[in-house]
Motif scaffolding. Sequence first.
Motif, PDB file in Angstrom:
ATOM      1  N   ASP A  44       0.842  -1.193   0.000  1.00  0.00           N
ATOM      2  CA  ASP A  44       0.000   0.000   0.000  1.00  0.00           C
ATOM      3  C   ASP A  44       0.877   1.242   0.000  1.00  0.00           C
ATOM      4  O   ASP A  44       1.532   1.546   0.995  1.00  0.00           O
ATOM      5  CB  ASP A  44      -0.918  -0.013   1.227  1.00  0.00           C
ATOM      6  CG  ASP A  44      -1.835   1.201   1.276  1.00  0.00           C
ATOM      7  OD1 ASP A  44      -1.846   1.988   0.301  1.00  0.00           O
ATOM      8  OD2 ASP A  44      -2.532   1.356   2.298  1.00  0.00           O
ATOM      9  N   MET A  45       0.909   1.959  -1.110  1.00  0.00           N
ATOM     10  CA  MET A  45       1.762   3.137  -1.212  1.00  0.00           C
ATOM     11  C   MET A  45       1.289   4.274  -0.311  1.00  0.00           C
ATOM     12  O   MET A  45       1.997   5.256  -0.125  1.00  0.00           O
ATOM     13  CB  MET A  45       1.841   3.602  -2.665  1.00  0.00           C
ATOM     14  CG  MET A  45       2.506   2.587  -3.591  1.00  0.00           C
ATOM     15  SD  MET A  45       2.687   3.169  -5.282  1.00  0.00           S
ATOM     16  CE  MET A  45       3.971   4.416  -5.086  1.00  0.00           C
ATOM     17  N   ARG A  46       0.084   4.148   0.258  1.00  0.00           N
ATOM     18  CA  ARG A  46      -0.431   5.164   1.175  1.00  0.00           C
ATOM     19  C   ARG A  46      -0.151   4.819   2.637  1.00  0.00           C
ATOM     20  O   ARG A  46      -0.505   5.586   3.523  1.00  0.00           O
ATOM     21  CB  ARG A  46      -1.936   5.341   0.969  1.00  0.00           C
ATOM     22  CG  ARG A  46      -2.328   5.920  -0.392  1.00  0.00           C
ATOM     23  CD  ARG A  46      -3.839   5.837  -0.606  1.00  0.00           C
ATOM     24  NE  ARG A  46      -4.267   6.553  -1.791  1.00  0.00           N
ATOM     25  CZ  ARG A  46      -4.191   6.083  -3.022  1.00  0.00           C
ATOM     26  NH1 ARG A  46      -3.683   4.876  -3.228  1.00  0.00           N
ATOM     27  NH2 ARG A  46      -4.601   6.805  -4.058  1.00  0.00           N
ATOM     28  N   ALA A  47       0.458   3.663   2.883  1.00  0.00           N
ATOM     29  CA  ALA A  47       0.699   3.231   4.259  1.00  0.00           C
ATOM     30  C   ALA A  47       1.604   4.215   4.988  1.00  0.00           C
ATOM     31  O   ALA A  47       2.594   4.692   4.425  1.00  0.00           O
ATOM     32  CB  ALA A  47       1.320   1.839   4.263  1.00  0.00           C
ATOM     33  N   PRO A  48       1.309   4.549   6.254  1.00  0.00           N
ATOM     34  CA  PRO A  48       2.127   5.517   6.992  1.00  0.00           C
ATOM     35  C   PRO A  48       3.516   4.986   7.329  1.00  0.00           C
ATOM     36  O   PRO A  48       4.429   5.770   7.581  1.00  0.00           O
ATOM     37  CB  PRO A  48       1.314   5.776   8.256  1.00  0.00           C
ATOM     38  CG  PRO A  48       0.462   4.560   8.421  1.00  0.00           C
ATOM     39  CD  PRO A  48       0.143   4.096   7.041  1.00  0.00           C
ATOM     40  N   VAL A  49       3.685   3.656   7.360  1.00  0.00           N
ATOM     41  CA  VAL A  49       4.985   3.028   7.583  1.00  0.00           C
ATOM     42  C   VAL A  49       5.125   1.922   6.550  1.00  0.00           C
ATOM     43  O   VAL A  49       4.227   1.086   6.409  1.00  0.00           O
ATOM     44  CB  VAL A  49       5.113   2.442   8.998  1.00  0.00           C
ATOM     45  CG1 VAL A  49       6.457   1.753   9.166  1.00  0.00           C
ATOM     46  CG2 VAL A  49       4.936   3.527  10.050  1.00  0.00           C
ATOM     47  N   ARG A  50       6.241   1.919   5.845  1.00  0.00           N
ATOM     48  CA  ARG A  50       6.363   0.948   4.755  1.00  0.00           C
ATOM     49  C   ARG A  50       7.819   0.566   4.553  1.00  0.00           C
ATOM     50  O   ARG A  50       8.674   1.417   4.311  1.00  0.00           O
ATOM     51  CB  ARG A  50       5.789   1.558   3.471  1.00  0.00           C
ATOM     52  CG  ARG A  50       5.737   0.626   2.282  1.00  0.00           C
ATOM     53  CD  ARG A  50       4.863   1.236   1.182  1.00  0.00           C
ATOM     54  NE  ARG A  50       5.001   0.498  -0.052  1.00  0.00           N
ATOM     55  CZ  ARG A  50       5.559   0.976  -1.161  1.00  0.00           C
ATOM     56  NH1 ARG A  50       6.004   2.216  -1.203  1.00  0.00           N
ATOM     57  NH2 ARG A  50       5.666   0.233  -2.234  1.00  0.00           N
ATOM     58  N   TYR A  51       8.096  -0.734   4.674  1.00  0.00           N
ATOM     59  CA  TYR A  51       9.422  -1.268   4.381  1.00  0.00           C
ATOM     60  C   TYR A  51       9.318  -2.112   3.115  1.00  0.00           C
ATOM     61  O   TYR A  51       8.316  -2.785   2.877  1.00  0.00           O
ATOM     62  CB  TYR A  51       9.924  -2.145   5.530  1.00  0.00           C
ATOM     63  CG  TYR A  51      11.131  -2.990   5.158  1.00  0.00           C
ATOM     64  CD1 TYR A  51      12.393  -2.415   5.057  1.00  0.00           C
ATOM     65  CD2 TYR A  51      10.991  -4.344   4.869  1.00  0.00           C
ATOM     66  CE1 TYR A  51      13.486  -3.182   4.694  1.00  0.00           C
ATOM     67  CE2 TYR A  51      12.080  -5.119   4.513  1.00  0.00           C
ATOM     68  CZ  TYR A  51      13.331  -4.529   4.417  1.00  0.00           C
ATOM     69  OH  TYR A  51      14.417  -5.272   4.042  1.00  0.00           O
ATOM     70  N   GLY A  52      10.351  -2.059   2.289  1.00  0.00           N
ATOM     71  CA  GLY A  52      10.303  -2.887   1.092  1.00  0.00           C
ATOM     72  C   GLY A  52      11.505  -2.710   0.208  1.00  0.00           C
ATOM     73  O   GLY A  52      12.539  -2.164   0.604  1.00  0.00           O
ATOM     74  N   THR A  53      11.351  -3.166  -1.010  1.00  0.00           N
ATOM     75  CA  THR A  53      12.368  -3.122  -2.040  1.00  0.00           C
ATOM     76  C   THR A  53      11.745  -2.536  -3.294  1.00  0.00           C
ATOM     77  O   THR A  53      10.566  -2.745  -3.541  1.00  0.00           O
ATOM     78  CB  THR A  53      12.904  -4.537  -2.345  1.00  0.00           C
ATOM     79  OG1 THR A  53      13.471  -5.086  -1.162  1.00  0.00           O
ATOM     80  CG2 THR A  53      13.956  -4.513  -3.432  1.00  0.00           C
ATOM     81  N   SER A  54      12.528  -1.790  -4.065  1.00  0.00           N
ATOM     82  CA  SER A  54      12.082  -1.216  -5.325  1.00  0.00           C
ATOM     83  C   SER A  54      11.232   0.020  -5.069  1.00  0.00           C
ATOM     84  O   SER A  54      11.009   0.439  -3.934  1.00  0.00           O
ATOM     85  CB  SER A  54      11.322  -2.244  -6.170  1.00  0.00           C
ATOM     86  OG  SER A  54      11.242  -1.827  -7.503  1.00  0.00           O
ATOM     87  N   SER A  55      10.728   0.642  -6.150  1.00  0.00           N
ATOM     88  CA  SER A  55       9.938   1.861  -6.037  1.00  0.00           C
ATOM     89  C   SER A  55       8.460   1.556  -5.918  1.00  0.00           C
ATOM     90  O   SER A  55       7.768   2.063  -5.052  1.00  0.00           O
ATOM     91  CB  SER A  55      10.183   2.765  -7.256  1.00  0.00           C
ATOM     92  OG  SER A  55      11.530   3.162  -7.315  1.00  0.00           O
ATOM     93  N   ASN A  56       7.957   0.737  -6.819  1.00  0.00           N
ATOM     94  CA  ASN A  56       6.551   0.373  -6.842  1.00  0.00           C
ATOM     95  C   ASN A  56       6.464  -1.140  -6.923  1.00  0.00           C
ATOM     96  O   ASN A  56       6.550  -1.717  -7.998  1.00  0.00           O
ATOM     97  CB  ASN A  56       5.852   1.040  -8.039  1.00  0.00           C
ATOM     98  CG  ASN A  56       4.374   0.685  -8.117  1.00  0.00           C
ATOM     99  OD1 ASN A  56       3.861  -0.057  -7.291  1.00  0.00           O
ATOM    100  ND2 ASN A  56       3.704   1.215  -9.120  1.00  0.00           N
ATOM    101  N   GLN A  57       6.290  -1.780  -5.780  1.00  0.00           N
ATOM    102  CA  GLN A  57       6.308  -3.236  -5.737  1.00  0.00           C
ATOM    103  C   GLN A  57       5.156  -3.864  -6.504  1.00  0.00           C
ATOM    104  O   GLN A  57       5.190  -5.038  -6.850  1.00  0.00           O
ATOM    105  CB  GLN A  57       6.278  -3.703  -4.279  1.00  0.00           C
ATOM    106  CG  GLN A  57       7.544  -3.354  -3.521  1.00  0.00           C
ATOM    107  CD  GLN A  57       7.352  -3.430  -2.030  1.00  0.00           C
ATOM    108  OE1 GLN A  57       6.540  -2.729  -1.457  1.00  0.00           O
ATOM    109  NE2 GLN A  57       8.085  -4.304  -1.381  1.00  0.00           N
TER     110      GLN A  57
END
Length: 273
Positions: free
Chosen positions: A28-41
Motif C-alpha cells: 500500500d503506497m499510502r501506508a504511513p509506515v512501509r518497508y520494502g524493495t524497489s519503487s513500486n512493488q
Amino acid sequence: MIPDQPNDVSKRFFELPFEERSKYMSRDMRAPVRYGTSSNQNKDVVFCWRDFLKLSCHDPLSDVLPLWPSSPVDLRQAVINYSKNTKFLYLMLTEAILESLGLVDITNIEKEYDDELREFKDGSQLIVVNCYPACPEPELTLGLPPHTDYGLLTLLFQDEVQGLQIQHEGRWVTVQPLPDSLVVNVGDHLEIFSNGRYKSVMHRVLVNASKSRISVASLHSLPFDSVVQPSPKLISEDNPRRYMDTDFASFLDYSSSDEPKKKSFLESRKLMT
C-alpha cells in the motif's frame, strides 16, 4: 554540522533480521509506515538494488509514532529529531523561494506573509531511509532509476559513498558526498507551483561493487489533501499557465498505473512544453 545524523541508526535497522524488518512490509503506497524493495512493488518488473523504510511524519507525530519500528530502540527518537531539524530548514528555504518568486516581501512579514506561508508550514513530510547494499555486478542494475521527486523540496543526507547522480545538460553528473551537508532537490510540486520558474531535478542512484550506501531523504510538500497549482500571481498573458492542478492522490494513482512507463508524472501535468 547536521544535528543527530541518522546514518548510524539507519544502518542498524537494515542489519536487523529480515523477520523483524518484514513486519513493516506493505504494498500500500499510502501506508504511513512501509518497508520494502524497489519503487513500486505492484508494478516494477525489475526491482531496484535497495531496501527502504518510509515513515510518514504527520503532525501530531503522536498519531503515527506508535506505528514506527521500535527497534533499534533509538530509531524513533532519532527520526523525531531529524524530522524536526529538516522541517525547520525546509521552512527557511521556502521563505527564500517565495521571496525569489516575488510572492512575499521579507521586509514586510505581516498578514500577507503569514497567509502565503501557512500551507507550507502545515505541509506533509515523509522520511525515506534508503540502503543500497554492495552489488557484485553494479553495471547490471540501479539503486534507483531516473526519476524526479513528487513534492516541493527533498532534503537528502548521504553517507561518504558515491551513488547519487543528477541529469545536467543531457549528461549524468555525480553529486560528491560532502561531510555534514544536505543535498536539496527541487521536486515536481515546486515546478508546478512556480509555473516553471524552478525546475524539478531528474536524478538516479548507482550502486557500488564493494560498499553499501545509506541515504536519508526528507520529502516536503503541501498537505496531502491540498491541490497543487501554479500560483495565480505567477500567471500572466506573457507567462500563461503551464501545468494543470494536481494532488497527492493523483500522484499515487499515476505511480500505481502503467503510465510511468510512457512518461513521468510531471510530464503528465504539463499543459504546454
